[in-house]
Scaffold this active site. Sequence first.
Site, short mmCIF file in Angstrom:
data_model
loop_
_atom_site.label_atom_id
_atom_site.label_comp_id
_atom_site.label_asym_id
_atom_site.label_seq_id
_atom_site.Cartn_x
_atom_site.Cartn_y
_atom_site.Cartn_z
N ASN A 70 2.12 7.49 4.45
CA ASN A 70 1.12 7.78 3.64
C ASN A 70 0.46 9.11 3.97
OD1 ASN A 70 1.39 5.72 1.88
ND2 ASN A 70 -0.55 4.75 2.28
N ASP A 108 -7.08 32.37 -37.46
CA ASP A 108 -8.07 33.19 -38.24
C ASP A 108 -7.64 34.50 -38.34
OD1 ASP A 108 -10.78 33.83 -39.39
OD2 ASP A 108 -11.23 34.66 -37.74
N GLU A 139 10.94 3.38 -0.48
CA GLU A 139 10.48 2.55 0.38
C GLU A 139 10.52 1.09 0.29
OE1 GLU A 139 6.30 3.94 0.59
OE2 GLU A 139 7.02 6.10 0.94
N ASP A 161 -16.12 29.82 -38.75
CA ASP A 161 -15.01 29.19 -38.26
C ASP A 161 -15.74 27.74 -37.37
OD1 ASP A 161 -13.26 31.09 -38.86
OD2 ASP A 161 -13.67 32.19 -37.15
N GLU A 195 -1.34 4.84 -5.12
CA GLU A 195 -2.51 4.64 -5.45
C GLU A 195 -3.47 5.58 -6.03
OE1 GLU A 195 -2.77 5.35 -1.00
OE2 GLU A 195 -1.59 4.14 -2.31
N VAL A 232 0.75 -1.28 -0.03
CA VAL A 232 -0.17 0.04 0.02
C VAL A 232 0.83 1.23 -0.01
CG1 VAL A 232 -1.69 1.42 1.22
CG2 VAL A 232 -1.96 -1.02 0.98
N ALA A 233 2.02 1.14 0.73
CA ALA A 233 2.93 2.49 0.97
C ALA A 233 3.66 2.72 -0.51
CB ALA A 233 3.82 2.20 2.20
#
Length: 1019
Positions: free
Chosen positions: A841, A450, A816, A751, A408, A403-404
């Site tokens: 986190n 233009d 990590e 245009d 995510e 998870v770290a």
Amino acid sequence: MPVNATTSFQAAVDRKPASPRVSARISHDAAPGRIRFKHPGLIGRKRLARAVDAALRNCRGVRTTRADAATGSVLVEFDPPAGPAALARIIDAAAAGEEPAPLAGESAALALSSAASGDQHAAERHWHAMTAGGAAELLGAGLSRGMTDEQAAERLLAFGPNELPRAKPRSAVAIFAQQLVSLPVLLLAGSAVLSLTTGGVVDALVIAAVVVLNGGIATATEHQAERTILGLSDYAPEPVPVLREGVRRHIHPAELVRGDILLVERGMLIPADARLIESSELSVNESALTGEALPVQKNAQFVLPADTLLPERCNMLFRGTAVTGGCALALVTETGSSTELGRVQSLLNAVRPPETPMQRQLDDVERELILLNGLICAVVFGVGVYHRHGLVAMLRNAISLIVAAIPEGLPAVATTTLALGVQNMRKRDVLVRRLDAVETLGAVEVIGLDKTGTLTENRMAAAAIHTAGLLLRLEGDRLLHGDREADGPTAAVARRLFEVAVLCNESSVRPGPDGPLIEGTATETALIEAALAFGVDAVSLRFSAPVLENAPRSEGRKRMSTLHSVEEGRRLLCVKGEPSEVLALCSAQHTAEGVQPLDEASRANILRANERMAGQALRVLGLALCEKDADPRDECDLEWLGLIGLVNPIRPSVQPALRRLARAGVRCVMITGDQSATARAIARQLDLANGGELRVLEAGQITDLSADTLAALAGQAQVFARVSPVDKLNIVKALQTGGRVVGMTGDGVNDGPALRAAHISIAMGGDGTDVAREVADMVLASNDLNGVIEAVRLGRATYANIRKVLRYLISTSVSETLAMLGAALIDGGVAMTSTQLLWLNIAGEPLPALALGLEEPESSVMDQPPHDARAPILSMGDFRHLIREGVMIGSTTLAAYALAGGTRNLPRASTITFHGITYGQLLHAIRCRSEAPGLYGKLVHSQNHKLNGALLLSAVAQVAAQLSPATRRALNLAPLGGRDILTIAGIVLGGGLANSIFDYAVHIRSASAARRLSLGKPS
């Protein structure tokens, strides 16, 4: 007690005298929806009057009724489907004791009423299968005078404003709930359950806190991003012209009601569905509804089968479509959510921002990181179990590590960064309608410009005329040939030229306190201003020669013609347009000696004058007339009057802006409807070829070319001249060949198709049409080309900020993972506990990552070529660079872990590792501010105060975690001494220094390779 209708009818029959039948007649009907009848048979018969009242009350559409037996009058207030004829029949039947017949068309009206009230089972509405008169009768509308204010107010109250329902953003609760079903959160939940089952209550609480905090941060940022996205389409709609009570009025589109008469004009955005009543050369761009970019022709005369498909309903106008040519009268049939556009929108139960290409790329990156880190975590788990650290503890650590280690929030952070970029652009008067337009801006390679309103100022003035064989200069009210004023006969021809310019003109002119007030386009206004300066009374002239019929400019027709009624019943046809096209229709010319035949020598002289004027960067128009009753769509045998040259000054800021875009690797091309000589002269002034050969392509040269040939030529030309809206569309598609990212600027109706087709479309300025603003992905507050540069600069900066965020998140995740894997391989130890990993986190990643997304554009962002839109946001080389940075931070942390004793003194080693890697990541956030090497300048000269605040807050939180006994116990932190603090400082500085040395080495090697390449030596 109310009178029963059946009983009243029977009573009326019983009392009916045997005399000839009398009929109701209308005595007063001046107010729409209110009518008074006279029926002699009701006089003195109260019961019969009550029977009439009862019969009328049972009639659909009748609001109130009052039959008076004393006078024999019946006052009725009604709405459709009720009408005068039907009401008279009911009164006659009731007075004669008969059952009234149902109203004609009542079933259709029932379907209409149920649909308007939101009935989902309402019958299909087939307005296209009715005549305009039939639709008006069903709606209770008058085609000659339109609605009254009272009728409109009642219908607005009954059916609501003409607005589409706005989608509401998801609630914070719904967003938060969605955060709880992601894979990382499920892994955390599994880790928390394992912690509880093994007695780790504190760990479980910390994990729960991490889930809530991460979910809260994600919810806040995503909620704000979603509100920003939903607000992208906000713009103030222009008032629309309608016919109310026989008078032309401008009302807010939301106040339109069914039965209103729309006055449809070129450049108008249709505000509601409508059945055409009358039309003239009407063409409409329906791409907003059907996806078809080319305009479609409309005709009010057709009555179509009921099963006609929507794109083929040529007698209907639909909300959200744009008028590209012609004019019309139209009866509003549906408003708000009952329109075709509203019905499409109602299919969406909830609005979710579309996934951008960048988000899809980041999803791929996240999946790849999950697989890689999953394997690493499996190794850490296996080594830990081998060293007998405990199955449950190692499983919890492995889950916490994955998870770290996995960023995510990559897609969410990207979306938030894009949304923040959009907000930043809005503060600088750049309105972005689509989120992924920010991505596209950073990759723009070609911009189609233009001319009018973008390269030149949005104003025009008449500078010269060619008439009676002479080229004359305009200076105020003076007409000069060289240094002398034009003689009387020549001035008389010139006056006739200006009179035609006033008559054949779409601008409105009305008296004002300080002179005539003119409303119209820059070109049309300039013609009238020149005529006024020359002494032409435009208001009186328009009054004395009213327009009977007109044929406006349209696709394939570069001229405008108007037929006027003049004194003694004579007719005057006035024509204005592209010089060669108007000249081809002429057989005579006005000269100082009178009207003479137009020979070949005179034609050649006029064409030479046209080229000469166009070569002076003047926009040139040819004018002619014909004194006969002629069809304005089929002009012939005209009398040539002359040429008018209009100057459109180039904006002072354009040339520096073009040079800046060229330096940024953006190729600029001019796409204009002007003649090639005019376009070439302006392009030379602007140096569009950057000192090289100027290549100009005319519409006639590209019409019959194959797509491949046009693509090849479009890649070389700098100017496209005399182009129509379809030509502009084809040119944009040709420029896109080969994968080039093309932007298009514009401010007018013509245009629209090209803007729709471009990868990124930019509407210029507040003076642009509704069509351009509605179609464009971006709207600039001004017509200044610097606005385009600012938009590209901010787009590139936003893209670069997302890369900075990715650099930070991925490299810190690598650090990590390496620390945990290395510790497991060295001595089977656990460098950080699961709660410490989870703390990272909170304190080490989210706030700095979001703050990096707010980094100001770097000074060199416009000195680099655009990024490749087809390439992934992170290349393999980028990944190698990020992994190397993470390895440097992780390696110094791992060395400190080993020096602190590893498993021999695990609490101390784990604490040093935890603080060292956290502060190392915070320092690394500063390095991520720029891809340029070095750390000192980024640290000292940082102007990103949000990043400074985020780093300070995270650092203070880390110190507080060490000093507070409660968090120290929860995180399993050991007390720190002076030596330990020095070790942590060494980890932080060592990782940063090592990465800086590598950055300088790579930079020097790249510079050396570039230098050798520039000298022609092999690298």
